[in-house]
Write an enzyme that holds these catalytic residues in place. Sequence first.
Site, PDB file in Angstrom:
ATOM      1  N   ILE A  47     -37.060  50.517   2.832  1.00  0.00           N
ATOM      2  CA  ILE A  47     -38.199  50.360   1.622  1.00  0.00           C
ATOM      3  C   ILE A  47     -37.976  48.906   1.128  1.00  0.00           C
ATOM      4  O   ILE A  47     -39.970  48.638   0.225  1.00  0.00           O
ATOM      5  CB  ILE A  47     -36.301  50.619  -0.053  1.00  0.00           C
ATOM      6  CG1 ILE A  47     -35.347  49.889  -0.157  1.00  0.00           C
ATOM      7  CG2 ILE A  47     -36.330  51.608   0.802  1.00  0.00           C
ATOM      8  CD1 ILE A  47     -34.909  49.947  -1.201  1.00  0.00           C
ATOM      9  N   GLY A  48     -38.718  47.997   2.004  1.00  0.00           N
ATOM     10  CA  GLY A  48     -39.211  46.849   1.345  1.00  0.00           C
ATOM     11  C   GLY A  48     -39.324  46.183   2.400  1.00  0.00           C
ATOM     12  O   GLY A  48     -37.345  45.873   3.179  1.00  0.00           O
ATOM     13  N   GLY A  50     -39.557  40.989   3.618  1.00  0.00           N
ATOM     14  CA  GLY A  50     -40.606  40.405   3.255  1.00  0.00           C
ATOM     15  C   GLY A  50     -40.164  39.361   4.271  1.00  0.00           C
ATOM     16  O   GLY A  50     -39.710  39.845   5.234  1.00  0.00           O
ATOM     17  N   GLY A  51     -41.051  38.576   4.081  1.00  0.00           N
ATOM     18  CA  GLY A  51     -41.126  36.566   4.477  1.00  0.00           C
ATOM     19  C   GLY A  51     -39.542  37.072   5.313  1.00  0.00           C
ATOM     20  O   GLY A  51     -39.563  36.036   6.329  1.00  0.00           O
ATOM     21  N   MET A  52     -37.819  36.842   4.342  1.00  0.00           N
ATOM     22  CA  MET A  52     -37.061  36.265   3.992  1.00  0.00           C
ATOM     23  C   MET A  52     -35.732  37.380   4.879  1.00  0.00           C
ATOM     24  O   MET A  52     -34.740  36.863   4.902  1.00  0.00           O
ATOM     25  CB  MET A  52     -36.299  35.342   3.150  1.00  0.00           C
ATOM     26  CG  MET A  52     -37.457  33.716   2.777  1.00  0.00           C
ATOM     27  SD  MET A  52     -37.446  32.935   1.627  1.00  0.00           S
ATOM     28  CE  MET A  52     -38.202  34.103   0.469  1.00  0.00           C
ATOM     29  N   ALA A  53     -36.447  38.616   4.374  1.00  0.00           N
ATOM     30  CA  ALA A  53     -35.069  39.277   4.624  1.00  0.00           C
ATOM     31  C   ALA A  53     -36.135  40.806   3.992  1.00  0.00           C
ATOM     32  O   ALA A  53     -36.899  40.842   3.606  1.00  0.00           O
ATOM     33  CB  ALA A  53     -34.643  39.512   2.833  1.00  0.00           C
ATOM     34  N   VAL A  55     -35.000  45.001   2.598  1.00  0.00           N
ATOM     35  CA  VAL A  55     -34.237  46.251   1.724  1.00  0.00           C
ATOM     36  C   VAL A  55     -34.182  47.337   2.804  1.00  0.00           C
ATOM     37  O   VAL A  55     -35.440  47.418   2.803  1.00  0.00           O
ATOM     38  CB  VAL A  55     -34.528  45.920   0.265  1.00  0.00           C
ATOM     39  CG1 VAL A  55     -34.173  46.619  -0.519  1.00  0.00           C
ATOM     40  CG2 VAL A  55     -35.061  44.078  -0.117  1.00  0.00           C
ATOM     41  N   ASP A 165     -37.874  32.393 -11.790  1.00  0.00           N
ATOM     42  CA  ASP A 165     -38.075  33.200 -11.406  1.00  0.00           C
ATOM     43  C   ASP A 165     -39.276  34.533 -11.725  1.00  0.00           C
ATOM     44  O   ASP A 165     -39.713  35.576 -11.856  1.00  0.00           O
ATOM     45  CB  ASP A 165     -38.284  33.677 -10.633  1.00  0.00           C
ATOM     46  CG  ASP A 165     -39.558  34.210  -9.252  1.00  0.00           C
ATOM     47  OD1 ASP A 165     -40.987  33.239  -9.726  1.00  0.00           O
ATOM     48  OD2 ASP A 165     -39.944  34.390  -8.264  1.00  0.00           O
TER      49      ASP A 165
END
Length: 208
Positions: A47-48, A50-53, A55, A165
């Site tokens: 479902i997602g 990113g550059g680090m993980a 999901v 953040d």
Amino acid sequence: MKYCDVCHSTYPTEFTSCPKDKATLRPLHELAPGMVIRDKYEILERIGVGGMATVYKARHLTFGEIRAIKVVSNKLVDDENFLKRFKAEAIITRKLRHPNAVQLDDFDTMADGRPFIVMEFVQGRSLRSWINDLRTLPPARALNITKQVASALGAAHKLGIVHRDIKPDNIIVIPQPAPPGSDSAGDQVKVFDFGIAKIRGGTTDISS
């Protein structure tokens, strides 16, 4: 490297389909629907990314509950500093139990060494997405969202946790029917991603 879920063969990254059975290949470290990790969580879909993980949406095999699983990227598995920060994020988020904060259930490590966290699965859209679509929010709706975000942050601050953040991308809005007698949507809000949070007065700091 790429992997074939049909014949269980591996191929160079530039391959897109298996020469043996024509099945679509996936990156070797990407979890596929139907896979089970730690004998507890069945992967349903990604479902997602990113550059680090990455999901995934998953199901707990014993309880049948739907969860979100955040798995560290394979390229960071040897980055001790990042892994320390990732675990600290789990510790921080686990401490916070509030109806307007995404709940963390578990922290574990996959067989290949990648750590992952298991979180409440929230069916909604980011506030950023709502703003992009609507351009402006009615004052009553904006106030309702703001109150819930403030409530979650207030609970975090009582635990000594500073998010650091807060932005529309890190706020999920779950549309709800308007309360009786009101023309304003009764949205539910969830704050997530404490990835650069800090615990005041302690040593747990996962800022980048």
